[in-house]
Every structure is written in structure tokens, then in C-alpha cells.
Design a protein around this motif. Structure first.
Motif, short mmCIF file in Angstrom:
data_model
loop_
_atom_site.label_atom_id
_atom_site.label_comp_id
_atom_site.label_asym_id
_atom_site.label_seq_id
_atom_site.Cartn_x
_atom_site.Cartn_y
_atom_site.Cartn_z
N GLY A 20 0.80 -1.22 0.00
CA GLY A 20 0.00 0.00 0.00
C GLY A 20 0.83 1.27 0.00
N GLU A 21 0.13 2.37 -0.08
CA GLU A 21 0.74 3.70 -0.05
C GLU A 21 -0.09 4.61 0.83
OE1 GLU A 21 1.12 5.16 -4.00
OE2 GLU A 21 2.51 3.58 -4.66
N ILE A 47 -6.98 -5.05 3.21
CA ILE A 47 -8.16 -4.23 3.47
C ILE A 47 -7.78 -2.89 4.12
CG2 ILE A 47 -8.75 -5.17 5.75
CD1 ILE A 47 -11.67 -5.07 4.91
N ILE A 48 -6.72 -2.92 4.95
CA ILE A 48 -6.26 -1.67 5.57
C ILE A 48 -5.54 -0.80 4.54
CG2 ILE A 48 -4.70 -0.71 7.31
CD1 ILE A 48 -5.32 -3.23 9.00
N ALA A 49 -4.73 -1.42 3.69
CA ALA A 49 -4.02 -0.66 2.65
C ALA A 49 -5.00 0.04 1.72
CB ALA A 49 -3.10 -1.59 1.87
N GLU A 50 -6.12 -0.60 1.46
CA GLU A 50 -7.12 -0.01 0.56
C GLU A 50 -7.76 1.25 1.14
OE1 GLU A 50 -9.73 -3.29 -0.15
OE2 GLU A 50 -8.42 -4.20 -1.67
N ARG A 51 -7.61 1.45 2.44
CA ARG A 51 -8.13 2.66 3.08
C ARG A 51 -7.16 3.84 2.93
NH1 ARG A 51 -12.42 2.41 6.83
NH2 ARG A 51 -13.68 0.57 6.34
N GLY A 52 -5.96 3.59 2.41
CA GLY A 52 -5.00 4.67 2.22
C GLY A 52 -3.82 4.62 3.16
N TYR A 53 -3.39 3.41 3.52
CA TYR A 53 -2.26 3.23 4.43
C TYR A 53 -1.14 2.45 3.74
CZ TYR A 53 -5.39 4.69 8.16
OH TYR A 53 -6.25 5.42 8.94
N ALA A 242 -12.53 -4.76 11.41
CA ALA A 242 -12.64 -3.94 12.62
C ALA A 242 -11.48 -2.96 12.72
CB ALA A 242 -12.68 -4.85 13.85
N MET A 243 -10.29 -3.41 12.39
CA MET A 243 -9.13 -2.53 12.42
C MET A 243 -9.26 -1.41 11.39
SD MET A 243 -6.26 -5.54 12.88
CE MET A 243 -4.83 -4.48 12.67
N ALA A 244 -9.65 -1.77 10.17
CA ALA A 244 -9.79 -0.78 9.11
C ALA A 244 -10.89 0.23 9.43
CB ALA A 244 -10.08 -1.48 7.79
N ASP A 245 -12.02 -0.25 9.96
CA ASP A 245 -13.11 0.65 10.30
C ASP A 245 -12.70 1.64 11.39
OD1 ASP A 245 -14.71 -0.60 8.44
OD2 ASP A 245 -15.85 -1.78 9.90
N TRP A 246 -11.97 1.16 12.39
CA TRP A 246 -11.54 2.05 13.47
C TRP A 246 -10.52 3.06 12.98
CZ3 TRP A 246 -6.88 2.82 16.16
CH2 TRP A 246 -6.99 3.57 17.35
N LEU A 247 -9.61 2.63 12.14
CA LEU A 247 -8.60 3.55 11.59
C LEU A 247 -9.23 4.59 10.68
CD1 LEU A 247 -5.82 0.95 10.76
CD2 LEU A 247 -5.55 2.85 12.38
N GLY A 248 -10.21 4.15 9.86
CA GLY A 248 -10.82 5.06 8.91
C GLY A 248 -9.85 5.47 7.82
N ASN A 249 -10.26 6.41 7.01
CA ASN A 249 -9.38 6.93 5.97
C ASN A 249 -8.49 8.02 6.54
OD1 ASN A 249 -10.63 5.29 4.00
ND2 ASN A 249 -12.27 6.81 3.75
N PRO A 250 -7.21 8.01 6.19
CA PRO A 250 -6.31 9.06 6.71
C PRO A 250 -6.80 10.44 6.30
CG PRO A 250 -5.05 7.30 5.65
CD PRO A 250 -6.49 7.06 5.33
N ALA A 251 -6.57 11.41 7.15
CA ALA A 251 -6.99 12.78 6.84
C ALA A 251 -6.18 13.31 5.67
CB ALA A 251 -6.77 13.67 8.07
#
Length: 251
Positions: A20-21, A47-53, A242-251
Motif C-alpha cells: 500500500g501507499e 483491506i487496511i491498505a485499501e483505506r490509504g495506508y 474492525a481494524m480498518a473501520d476504526w482507523l478510517g481513511n487518513p486525513a
């Protein structure tokens, strides 16, 4: 997925898996597991990387693709905390998030509570109060698994642990040395963990004591239950979600 290596504080070569990036998230796996087994295989990293991490996954020494030295000098007290600090320095991390499952959660809490690492947010998976304050008891269990390895009979509670250790190809000599490096964490020091923290645990996971009680001792914690036992919860998509939902998308 990219894999590279770096030298830790004592020259031991450790493996780092990246995908991810975006905002850095450093993830630490469980005892006798690996980044591949905890984070990559079951899709949590994706799934976490897809949120922008950018998900940065260390293989602890004696685990995964990292070295497993058999020299006692390679195992000072809290060596895993020192390895994670070396990685953070190697990557020049400043504004980042940190997470771990089981041993990875324990290592993360040690590092943060003792002021070694300063992540902006923290994820603690598969960990409760007993896993922090009763390490001698847990270590004795795993030492027995190592010492009696091939002689543990089916039906013995340690049999599954032995099979898992065998499946991961862990060097048992190095693993036994590693077990003696870990110390208990005084629960009073959890007051130092002031950043927002997700405590996530399987609804049948009691291996490390009460995760809900642990969340209650942290100044700014959210407690989330996911399906599964200690070994089972990490294989289910709900953990990564659950981890991805709590982290959310980075600002």
C-alpha cells in the motif's frame, strides 16, 4: 507486497513486508507466527491498505523471514521492543500508527508504556491483562512445548501449539532463548498509553485474560469483539475489518 531486510540494533537482519501507499501503519505479529500468517494470508493488510495506508509488517527475530541467531548475546531483555524501535528509526517514522496481535500487542504496549515509541494511534489485538502481567506462566507453557516437542500426545492442550510451531518452521533453540527476554508490564504503566487505542479480541479468546478489562485500564480505548478463539480470530475477515473501520481513511 514487497519484502526487504534491515539490520537491527545488534546487526541481526530482520525482514519487513510492505504493501500500500499512504499513512504508515506498523503491524506486529503474534508469537511463533509471522507477518505472512497474521496479516497477509487472511487479507487484513490488504483491506487496511485499501483505506490509504502503507502497511509495514515486521517479522520478529526468530520468526518468518528474519534471522534466528542461537547466540545468547542476541537476546537481551525486551529485545523485541528494541527491534521495533530500530525499525522505526530505520524508516524515520514520526507520524504513524502502531498495531499488534498477541505478542505483537504485548510488545507494542511495552514500547508505548515505557516511552520507547510514540505512535499517534494504537491497536491492541488478542491481548488482556493476564498476558501483560503473568508472562512467567505463559513462558513456562511455551517452554514445555519446546522441551517436550515430539513427545506431546494428541489430546494434550499443548499439542496444537506444538503442531503450529512445527508448521511455521521455528528454530526451537532460538525460540527458547527469546522467551526469557520478555518481562511483565506493570499495569499502572498503562496510564502512559494516552493515544486513542483499539482493543480488539475474539469473543472466545481468553488466552491472555480479559481484553475488556485491559481496555478499561487504558485512558482512551475502544473495545471491539470479533468472532473466534485466540488462534481462530486472526484467520477471520472481521479482525481486519474492525481494524480498518476504526482507523478510517487518513486525513
Amino acid at each position: 507486497m514487497r519484502m526487504e531486510t534491515f539490520e537491527s540494533f545488534d546487526g541481526t537482519r530482520l525482514a519487513l513486508h510492505r504493501t500500500g501507499e499512504g499513512r504508515p501503519l506498523l503491524l506486529l505479529h503474534g508469537l511463533f507466527s509471522s507477518a505472512e500468517m497474521n496479516w497477509i494470508k487472511w487479507g487484513h493488510a490488504q483491506i487496511i491498505a485499501e483505506r490509504g495506508y502503507e502497511v509495514l509488517m515486521l517479522d520478529f527475530r526468530v520468526h518468518g523471514e528474519s534471522a534466528a541467531p542461537r547466540d545468547e548475546d542476541a537476546y537481551p531483555e525486551n529485545v523485541l521492543v528494541r527491534d521495533v524501535a530500530s525499525l522505526a528509526e530505520h524508516l524515520a517514522l514520526e507520524d504513524y500508527d502502531l498495531g499488534g496481535f498477541s505478542l505483537g500487542a504485548r510488545t507494542s504496549l511495552h514500547a508505548v508504556a515505557n516511552g520507547v515509541l510514540h505512535p499517534s494511534r494504537l491497536i491492541v489485538g488478542g491481548m488482556g491483562t493476564a498476558g501483560l502481567g503473568e508472562w512467567v506462566k505463559r513462558a513456562a507453557y511455551f517452554k514445555r512445548v519446546i522441551d517436550e516437542f515430539e513427545n506431546i500426545p494428541r489430546g494434550d492442550p499443548a499439542y496444537f501449539s506444538m503442531q503450529f510451531l512445527k508448521s511455521q518452521g521455528v528454530d526451537r533453540v532460538a525460540a527458547r532463548l527469546l522467551l526469557d527476554t520478555m518481562t511483565d508490564l506493570e499495569l499502572a504503566k498503562l496510564a502512559n498509553v494516552t493515544m486513542p487505542t483499539l482493543v480488539v479480541c475474539g469473543d472466545e479468546d481468553h488466552d491472555n485474560g480479559s481484553a475488556e478489562d485491559l481496555a478499561g485500564l487504558l485512558p482512551d480505548a475502544t473495545y471491539v469483539k470479533v468472532p473466534g478463539t485466540h488462534m481462530g480470530s486472526v484467520t477471520k475477515p472481521e479482525l481486519g475489518q474492525a481494524m480498518a473501520d476504526w482507523l478510517g481513511n487518513p486525513a
